[in-house]
Design a protein around this motif. Structure first.
Motif, PDB file in Angstrom:
ATOM      1  N   SER A  97     -17.879 -54.641 -25.916  1.00  0.00           N
ATOM      2  CA  SER A  97     -16.746 -54.338 -26.739  1.00  0.00           C
ATOM      3  C   SER A  97     -17.375 -53.189 -27.680  1.00  0.00           C
ATOM      4  CB  SER A  97     -16.166 -55.401 -27.241  1.00  0.00           C
ATOM      5  OG  SER A  97     -16.736 -56.447 -28.065  1.00  0.00           O
ATOM      6  N   TYR A  98     -18.419 -53.407 -28.115  1.00  0.00           N
ATOM      7  CA  TYR A  98     -19.107 -52.732 -29.266  1.00  0.00           C
ATOM      8  C   TYR A  98     -19.869 -51.547 -28.695  1.00  0.00           C
ATOM      9  CZ  TYR A  98     -18.209 -56.644 -32.259  1.00  0.00           C
ATOM     10  OH  TYR A  98     -17.637 -57.408 -33.053  1.00  0.00           O
ATOM     11  N   LEU A  99     -19.898 -51.342 -27.423  1.00  0.00           N
ATOM     12  CA  LEU A  99     -20.526 -50.095 -26.701  1.00  0.00           C
ATOM     13  C   LEU A  99     -20.303 -48.893 -27.333  1.00  0.00           C
ATOM     14  CD1 LEU A  99     -20.796 -50.948 -22.906  1.00  0.00           C
ATOM     15  CD2 LEU A  99     -22.775 -51.043 -24.848  1.00  0.00           C
ATOM     16  N   PRO A 100     -18.967 -48.526 -27.600  1.00  0.00           N
ATOM     17  CA  PRO A 100     -18.764 -47.070 -28.265  1.00  0.00           C
ATOM     18  C   PRO A 100     -19.182 -47.154 -29.635  1.00  0.00           C
ATOM     19  CG  PRO A 100     -16.728 -48.148 -27.071  1.00  0.00           C
ATOM     20  CD  PRO A 100     -17.666 -49.322 -27.144  1.00  0.00           C
ATOM     21  N   VAL A 101     -19.377 -48.013 -30.387  1.00  0.00           N
ATOM     22  CA  VAL A 101     -19.799 -47.896 -31.764  1.00  0.00           C
ATOM     23  C   VAL A 101     -21.253 -47.678 -31.704  1.00  0.00           C
ATOM     24  CG1 VAL A 101     -20.437 -49.357 -33.858  1.00  0.00           C
ATOM     25  CG2 VAL A 101     -18.077 -49.523 -32.666  1.00  0.00           C
ATOM     26  N   LEU A 102     -22.094 -48.633 -31.035  1.00  0.00           N
ATOM     27  CA  LEU A 102     -23.651 -48.393 -30.760  1.00  0.00           C
ATOM     28  C   LEU A 102     -23.717 -47.143 -30.272  1.00  0.00           C
ATOM     29  CD1 LEU A 102     -24.381 -51.855 -29.021  1.00  0.00           C
ATOM     30  CD2 LEU A 102     -24.617 -51.219 -31.549  1.00  0.00           C
ATOM     31  N   THR A 103     -23.208 -46.751 -29.259  1.00  0.00           N
ATOM     32  CA  THR A 103     -23.412 -45.122 -28.693  1.00  0.00           C
ATOM     33  C   THR A 103     -23.047 -44.437 -29.681  1.00  0.00           C
ATOM     34  OG1 THR A 103     -22.647 -46.117 -26.374  1.00  0.00           O
ATOM     35  CG2 THR A 103     -22.887 -43.576 -26.782  1.00  0.00           C
ATOM     36  N   ALA A 104     -22.091 -44.434 -30.436  1.00  0.00           N
ATOM     37  CA  ALA A 104     -22.031 -43.295 -31.510  1.00  0.00           C
ATOM     38  C   ALA A 104     -22.878 -43.409 -32.375  1.00  0.00           C
ATOM     39  CB  ALA A 104     -20.495 -43.427 -32.117  1.00  0.00           C
ATOM     40  N   GLN A 105     -23.371 -44.582 -32.918  1.00  0.00           N
ATOM     41  CA  GLN A 105     -24.556 -44.619 -33.969  1.00  0.00           C
ATOM     42  C   GLN A 105     -25.709 -44.205 -33.349  1.00  0.00           C
ATOM     43  OE1 GLN A 105     -25.469 -48.860 -34.916  1.00  0.00           O
ATOM     44  NE2 GLN A 105     -26.596 -48.162 -36.542  1.00  0.00           N
ATOM     45  N   ARG A 106     -26.259 -44.356 -32.057  1.00  0.00           N
ATOM     46  CA  ARG A 106     -27.315 -43.832 -31.432  1.00  0.00           C
ATOM     47  C   ARG A 106     -27.181 -42.328 -31.561  1.00  0.00           C
ATOM     48  NH1 ARG A 106     -28.811 -45.153 -25.523  1.00  0.00           N
ATOM     49  NH2 ARG A 106     -26.761 -44.039 -25.090  1.00  0.00           N
ATOM     50  N   ASP A 107     -26.215 -41.700 -31.171  1.00  0.00           N
ATOM     51  CA  ASP A 107     -26.135 -40.296 -31.151  1.00  0.00           C
ATOM     52  C   ASP A 107     -26.294 -39.622 -32.739  1.00  0.00           C
ATOM     53  OD1 ASP A 107     -25.381 -40.262 -28.782  1.00  0.00           O
ATOM     54  OD2 ASP A 107     -23.080 -40.152 -28.840  1.00  0.00           O
ATOM     55  N   ASP A 108     -25.636 -40.480 -33.682  1.00  0.00           N
ATOM     56  CA  ASP A 108     -25.991 -40.181 -35.064  1.00  0.00           C
ATOM     57  C   ASP A 108     -27.605 -40.152 -35.425  1.00  0.00           C
ATOM     58  OD1 ASP A 108     -23.352 -39.600 -35.628  1.00  0.00           O
ATOM     59  OD2 ASP A 108     -22.975 -41.434 -36.509  1.00  0.00           O
ATOM     60  N   ALA A 109     -28.135 -41.120 -34.813  1.00  0.00           N
ATOM     61  CA  ALA A 109     -29.798 -41.218 -35.125  1.00  0.00           C
ATOM     62  C   ALA A 109     -30.479 -40.006 -34.256  1.00  0.00           C
ATOM     63  CB  ALA A 109     -30.020 -42.655 -34.320  1.00  0.00           C
ATOM     64  N   GLY A 110     -30.155 -39.675 -33.454  1.00  0.00           N
ATOM     65  CA  GLY A 110     -30.664 -38.505 -32.839  1.00  0.00           C
ATOM     66  C   GLY A 110     -30.422 -37.156 -33.475  1.00  0.00           C
ATOM     67  N   ALA A 111     -29.373 -37.082 -34.251  1.00  0.00           N
ATOM     68  CA  ALA A 111     -29.121 -35.963 -34.859  1.00  0.00           C
ATOM     69  C   ALA A 111     -29.923 -35.998 -36.130  1.00  0.00           C
ATOM     70  CB  ALA A 111     -27.596 -35.807 -35.302  1.00  0.00           C
ATOM     71  N   LEU A 112     -30.064 -37.141 -36.701  1.00  0.00           N
ATOM     72  CA  LEU A 112     -30.872 -37.538 -37.976  1.00  0.00           C
ATOM     73  C   LEU A 112     -32.046 -37.351 -37.587  1.00  0.00           C
ATOM     74  CD1 LEU A 112     -29.023 -40.470 -39.511  1.00  0.00           C
ATOM     75  CD2 LEU A 112     -28.466 -38.154 -40.013  1.00  0.00           C
ATOM     76  N   ALA A 113     -32.878 -37.814 -36.623  1.00  0.00           N
ATOM     77  CA  ALA A 113     -34.033 -37.473 -36.189  1.00  0.00           C
ATOM     78  C   ALA A 113     -34.585 -36.051 -35.992  1.00  0.00           C
ATOM     79  CB  ALA A 113     -34.452 -38.121 -34.900  1.00  0.00           C
ATOM     80  N   ALA A 114     -33.640 -35.330 -35.451  1.00  0.00           N
ATOM     81  CA  ALA A 114     -33.589 -33.753 -35.117  1.00  0.00           C
ATOM     82  C   ALA A 114     -33.669 -33.223 -36.774  1.00  0.00           C
ATOM     83  CB  ALA A 114     -32.780 -33.466 -34.610  1.00  0.00           C
ATOM     84  N   ASP A 115     -32.846 -33.496 -37.591  1.00  0.00           N
ATOM     85  CA  ASP A 115     -32.949 -32.976 -38.890  1.00  0.00           C
ATOM     86  C   ASP A 115     -33.873 -33.408 -39.814  1.00  0.00           C
ATOM     87  OD1 ASP A 115     -31.082 -31.807 -41.007  1.00  0.00           O
ATOM     88  OD2 ASP A 115     -31.823 -33.656 -42.111  1.00  0.00           O
ATOM     89  N   ALA A 116     -34.644 -34.608 -39.582  1.00  0.00           N
ATOM     90  CA  ALA A 116     -35.779 -35.055 -40.411  1.00  0.00           C
ATOM     91  C   ALA A 116     -36.941 -34.195 -39.708  1.00  0.00           C
ATOM     92  CB  ALA A 116     -35.951 -36.537 -40.223  1.00  0.00           C
ATOM     93  N   THR A 117     -37.150 -33.849 -38.580  1.00  0.00           N
ATOM     94  CA  THR A 117     -37.952 -33.267 -37.813  1.00  0.00           C
ATOM     95  C   THR A 117     -38.094 -31.551 -38.538  1.00  0.00           C
ATOM     96  OG1 THR A 117     -37.865 -34.474 -36.096  1.00  0.00           O
ATOM     97  CG2 THR A 117     -39.083 -32.252 -35.872  1.00  0.00           C
ATOM     98  N   THR A 118     -36.872 -31.026 -38.650  1.00  0.00           N
ATOM     99  CA  THR A 118     -36.676 -29.690 -39.161  1.00  0.00           C
ATOM    100  C   THR A 118     -37.215 -29.534 -40.649  1.00  0.00           C
ATOM    101  OG1 THR A 118     -34.560 -30.059 -39.716  1.00  0.00           O
ATOM    102  CG2 THR A 118     -34.951 -29.113 -37.731  1.00  0.00           C
ATOM    103  N   ARG A 119     -37.158 -30.604 -41.363  1.00  0.00           N
ATOM    104  CA  ARG A 119     -37.280 -30.849 -42.715  1.00  0.00           C
ATOM    105  C   ARG A 119     -38.864 -31.182 -42.985  1.00  0.00           C
ATOM    106  NH1 ARG A 119     -32.751 -30.138 -45.743  1.00  0.00           N
ATOM    107  NH2 ARG A 119     -30.812 -30.671 -44.483  1.00  0.00           N
ATOM    108  N   GLY A 120     -39.577 -31.600 -42.009  1.00  0.00           N
ATOM    109  CA  GLY A 120     -41.012 -32.089 -42.205  1.00  0.00           C
ATOM    110  C   GLY A 120     -41.230 -33.403 -42.535  1.00  0.00           C
ATOM    111  N   TRP A 121     -40.107 -34.139 -42.254  1.00  0.00           N
ATOM    112  CA  TRP A 121     -40.003 -35.619 -42.950  1.00  0.00           C
ATOM    113  C   TRP A 121     -40.496 -36.402 -41.870  1.00  0.00           C
ATOM    114  CZ3 TRP A 121     -34.667 -35.727 -45.873  1.00  0.00           C
ATOM    115  CH2 TRP A 121     -34.658 -34.773 -46.727  1.00  0.00           C
ATOM    116  N   ASP A 122     -41.770 -36.526 -41.352  1.00  0.00           N
ATOM    117  CA  ASP A 122     -42.349 -37.336 -40.211  1.00  0.00           C
ATOM    118  C   ASP A 122     -42.010 -38.762 -40.394  1.00  0.00           C
ATOM    119  OD1 ASP A 122     -43.473 -34.757 -39.478  1.00  0.00           O
ATOM    120  OD2 ASP A 122     -45.293 -35.284 -40.174  1.00  0.00           O
TER     121      ASP A 122
END
Length: 237
Positions: free
Chosen positions: A185-210
């Motif tokens: 029942s929490y799959l939509p929440v977890l999936t959305a959180q994972r999508d956000d984490a992917g966007a945050l990882a990409a943003d951190a990479t562009t800023r050089g925050w390894d």
């Protein structure tokens, strides 16, 4: 032993080339014949003669009365302001205690400021840029995932912290806890959180925050495992 540079060495070579030849003189400590740099009439030049010649040269140069001790003091101060270590200064001056060398080492205001700015720059590189209070907080219409902050996606919202603060020590602690459990029942929440984490990882990479990139990637891997387990777990009847 006192180190000398190429200019001083060239001056010494010039003196030895143009001075009158003389016999070696017995060294006062070893008793062995030694070729001293400054001699006159078969004898070493004494301290008073050196002081007189230095004073005459200084007055001829228009800088007034100068003593050898003043030159020693200026020499030590210049070395300190150039960044020489206290241990090296002690060795050069022949001192046996740091207190003796510290009497000679006066820091100029420009040196203090330069050292402060150097240390501050290293600190900024270590902790990140300090927060700017004049910068407006991101509005609700902006995408929080692209703000210049340390960002963490939460189940019921998100966390924004200044880069100088670093990530919260409790960031995503629940998702990584072995006691954390979820269901389909929490799959939509977890999936959305994972999508956000992917966007945050990409943003951190562009800023050089390894480190930030690695933090979000670890969360993505953990969420993927939780999602896979929840999707394959049979539903209780």
């Amino acid at each position: 032993m006192v180190p000398i540079d190429a200019q001083v060495l060239a001056l010494i070579d010039r003196i030895t080339t143009h001075r009158s030849p003389g016999r070696p003189i017995l060294h006062p400590r070893t008793g062995r014949p030694a070729d001293f740099l400054f001699t006159a009439h078969g004898h070493r030049i004494g301290q008073n003669r050196l002081r007189q010649e230095l004073d005459r040269a200084a007055k001829s140069a228009g800088i007034g009365h100068v003593t050898p001790h003043q030159l020693r003091h200026t020499y030590a101060t210049a070395l300190v302001n150039a960044g020489v270590s206290l241990q090296a200064l002690m060795a050069i001056l022949g001192h046996v205690s740091a207190e003796m060398s510290l009497r000679y080492g006066h820091l100029f205001d420009t040196t203090v400021r330069a050292e402060y700015e150097r240390a501050l720059e290293l600190a900024k590189q270590s902790i990140g840029a300090l927060p700017n209070p004049s910068e407006p907080a991101p509005s609700t219409s902006d995408d929080w995932r692209t703000t210049a902050t340390v960002k963490t996606a939460l189940a019921g919202g998100y966390c924004l912290r200044a880069p100088a603060q670093g990530p919260c020590s409790y960031a995503n602690i629940c998702e990584h806890c072995p006691s954390f459990h979820t269901t389909a029942s929490y799959l939509p929440v977890l999936t959305a959180q994972r999508d956000d984490a992917g966007a945050l990882a990409a943003d951190a990479t562009t800023r050089g925050w390894d480190a930030e990139t690695e933090r979000h990637l670890r969360l993505i891997n953990r969420l993927t495992t939780l999602i896979d387990e929840a999707a394959t777990r049979p539903t209780a009847m």
